[in-house]
Design an enzyme around this catalytic site. Structure first.
Site, short mmCIF file in Angstrom:
data_model
loop_
_atom_site.label_atom_id
_atom_site.label_comp_id
_atom_site.label_asym_id
_atom_site.label_seq_id
_atom_site.Cartn_x
_atom_site.Cartn_y
_atom_site.Cartn_z
N SER A 36 0.90 -1.27 0.10
CA SER A 36 -0.08 -0.06 0.13
C SER A 36 0.86 1.20 -0.14
CB SER A 36 -0.86 0.09 1.27
OG SER A 36 -1.76 -1.02 1.25
N CYS A 48 -1.32 -6.00 3.43
CA CYS A 48 -2.90 -5.71 3.68
C CYS A 48 -3.73 -6.45 2.92
CB CYS A 48 -2.87 -4.10 3.64
SG CYS A 48 -4.81 -3.85 4.03
N CYS A 68 -5.02 -7.24 6.22
CA CYS A 68 -6.24 -6.76 6.39
C CYS A 68 -7.63 -7.36 5.65
CB CYS A 68 -6.03 -5.25 6.29
SG CYS A 68 -4.67 -4.55 6.72
N LYS A 83 -8.32 -11.03 5.81
CA LYS A 83 -8.95 -11.37 7.34
C LYS A 83 -10.13 -10.62 7.56
CE LYS A 83 -7.06 -8.43 10.11
NZ LYS A 83 -6.19 -7.63 10.80
N GLY A 99 -0.89 -12.99 21.53
CA GLY A 99 -1.53 -12.11 22.01
C GLY A 99 -1.94 -10.86 21.46
N TYR A 147 -2.90 -8.15 17.76
CA TYR A 147 -4.23 -8.16 16.80
C TYR A 147 -4.56 -9.37 16.15
CZ TYR A 147 -4.00 -2.91 16.28
OH TYR A 147 -4.00 -1.74 16.53
N GLU A 200 -7.60 -11.89 16.52
CA GLU A 200 -8.64 -11.85 15.50
C GLU A 200 -9.02 -13.47 14.87
OE1 GLU A 200 -8.09 -7.27 13.88
OE2 GLU A 200 -6.47 -8.93 13.14
N ASP A 220 5.86 -0.62 7.36
CA ASP A 220 6.30 -1.51 8.46
C ASP A 220 7.74 -1.80 8.35
OD1 ASP A 220 3.49 -1.70 8.46
OD2 ASP A 220 3.38 -3.55 8.21
N THR A 223 -1.83 -0.09 7.76
CA THR A 223 -1.83 0.47 6.31
C THR A 223 -2.24 1.76 6.21
OG1 THR A 223 -2.43 -2.06 5.81
CG2 THR A 223 -3.00 -0.11 4.06
N HIS A 254 -30.72 8.23 18.72
CA HIS A 254 -31.44 6.92 19.27
C HIS A 254 -32.46 6.26 18.50
CE1 HIS A 254 -33.03 4.99 22.75
NE2 HIS A 254 -34.15 5.16 22.35
N GLU A 287 -24.78 5.98 21.25
CA GLU A 287 -25.09 7.17 21.92
C GLU A 287 -24.78 7.31 23.25
OE1 GLU A 287 -29.51 7.20 23.17
OE2 GLU A 287 -29.40 5.17 22.17
#
Length: 454
Positions: free
Chosen positions: A15, A43, A48, A51, A177, A179, A183, A305, A313, A437, A442
């Site tokens: 990217s 990515c 990204c 995934k 442990g 991201y 995920e 990176d 990204t 609402h 909110e």
């Protein structure tokens, strides 16, 4: 400029590199770009995008269950086909890669499908044997999965291979442990695999707000994900059945059908010839750059990176744009790494921007506004899942220093909340904003009483 083959040569077609190449070409610069694998980078190809598609796929299992609470009946138990998902995912990745290539061609960038290395401060050598000179070289080679040196590591997969498994594993051991580990724990769990997540520390998502970490991990456990803290594999052995016997560092053993290491990524600088060309690297192997992405060799820059900054990204893209402004438009721009909103597509989802409570308290006195509640979408379904909304507010400045959300749509919400936090909004600015609402969001503008100090 005519003394060089190219005004800019970019190594890496992710990217950040692609954006920089395209934008530089639009200024009239002669641009070359080399990518040894597929255009789109981590990515698009193995990060990204695939995934998130797999997150969507895995979430349908709960959607089928929840629908019954709203009056729908599902005549028979839904079934899932792994190969169909992977084929659909691959088709979408191929489509996106085609767009990347087309955009480069459209702007006149000369693309090379080959590995490139730095031969000197102004020279790039391709694996084909070709050598090109360039006034400026941009390193945008991204990161590479870290895999520990333990016996049997060849039996494990990384975040590069996990997207292309030939079949869905029945039992999965995920190591890590951060991201990606969290995920994929949700992805495999939602698709019906039995998931164990092993982490060498005492709580996942290190570096995030503590309330966010505890809330998310508790909700993940409710969904059936098993956590093993203070442990990581010490040895992996393949059994005759095709499964794997894993000896953990704490002496315990377990059997699984997949060992997936999601233990972070390291800058992809190995074998690029950077140090030989005089480019200084950090102890972790990242390209050492200044505020304008320039390395210790004036003609060589780096974004994304491969540098030791934020491995996201959108950040890489902004760094690429700032590089073009600085080098090709004559307007020095330093990429802004402050107050960057981000999402973690765990289940439930995380959205966060700004300081954690712990980091904010180290700087100044703060007030904490926090609410946990059952979202409306879970009332009729009967699902035991709670959302978390949290604001960290400077006691004297009244600025919202951090906003943290866990729950459905958190990533979408934090993008808009991030605008307010970036602008320096105060708690009173949030309070003056009329609520929408009925929504979960909110809650961000209706919390009035700070959490009592303990």
């Amino acid at each position: 400029m005519a003394d060089y083959d190219f005004d800019l040569f970019v190594i890496g077609g992710g990217s950040g590199g692609v954006r920089a190449a395209r934008m530089a070409a639009l200024t009239g610069a002669r641009v070359g770009l080399a990518e040894e694998f597929r255009y789109g980078g981590t990515c698009v190809i193995r990060g990204c995008v695939p995934k998130k598609l797999m997150v969507y796929a895995s979430a349908f299992s709960e959607a089928f269950e929840d629908a019954e609470g709203f009056g729908w009946s599902v005549p028979q138990k839904p079934t899932f086909d792994w190969t169909s998902l992977i084929a659909a995912k691959d088709a979408e990745i191929t489509r996106l890669e085609g767009i990347y290539r087309a955009n480069l061609d459209r702007t006149g960038v000369h693309s090379f499908s080959a590995r490139a290395t730095v031969a000197s401060a102004h020279e790039v050598r391709l694996a084909t044997g070709e050598t090109f000179s360039a006034r400026t070289i941009l390193i945008a080679t991204g990161g590479w999965p870290f895999m520990p040196d333990i016996p049997g590591i060849e039996h494990a997969v990384s975040s590069n291979e996990v997207f292309n498994l030939p079949a869905q594993p029945r039992r999965v051991l995920i190591v890590g442990g951060g991201y990606v580990a969290c995920e994929f724990a949700g992805i495999f769990n939602g698709l019906g695999s039995e998931v164990t997540l092993a982490y060498r520390r005492d709580l996942v998502l290190r570096g995030f707000d503590m309330d966010l970490r505890t809330h998310t991990s508790a909700e993940m456990a409710k969904k059936g994900i098993a956590f093993r803290y203070g442990a990581e594999p010490a040895r992996i052995e393949r059994l005759e059945s095709g499964a794997f016997a894993v000896e953990m560092g704490d002496g315990r053993h377990l059997e699984t059908d997949l060992v997936f290491f999601a233990t972070g990524r390291v800058p992809n600088t190995k074998g690029l010839g950077l140090e030989e060309a005089g480019v200084a690297l950090t102890p972790g192997g990242a390209v050492q750059v200044d505020a304008y992405s320039q390395s210790t060799v004036p003609s060589i820059y780096a974004v994304g990176d491969v540098t030791d900054r934020l491995a996201l990204t959108p950040v890489a893209i902004r760094e690429g744009m700032a590089f073009v402004d600085t080098v090709f438009r004559g307007t020095p721009v330093s990429p802004d790494h402050d107050l960057v909103p981000t999402a973690v597509f765990t289940q439930p989802e995380i959205g966060t921007v700004g300081l954690s409570e712990e980091d904010a308290r180290a700087l100044e006195p703060v007030e904490i506004y926090r609410s946990t509640f059952r979202a409306m979408m879970h009332t009729l379904s009967g699902r035991d899942e709670r959302m978390l909304m949290k604001l960290v507010v400077g006691k004297e400045s009244r600025r919202v220093l951090g906003c943290h959300i866990v729950g459905h749509g958190a990533g979408e919400m934090i993008q808009l909340a991030g605008v307010a936090v970036k602008m320096g909004a105060t708690k009173e600015d949030f309070d003056r904003t009329c609520a929408v609402h009925p929504t979960a969001a909110e809650e961000l503008v209706t919390m009035r009483e700070p959490v009592a100090e303990t």
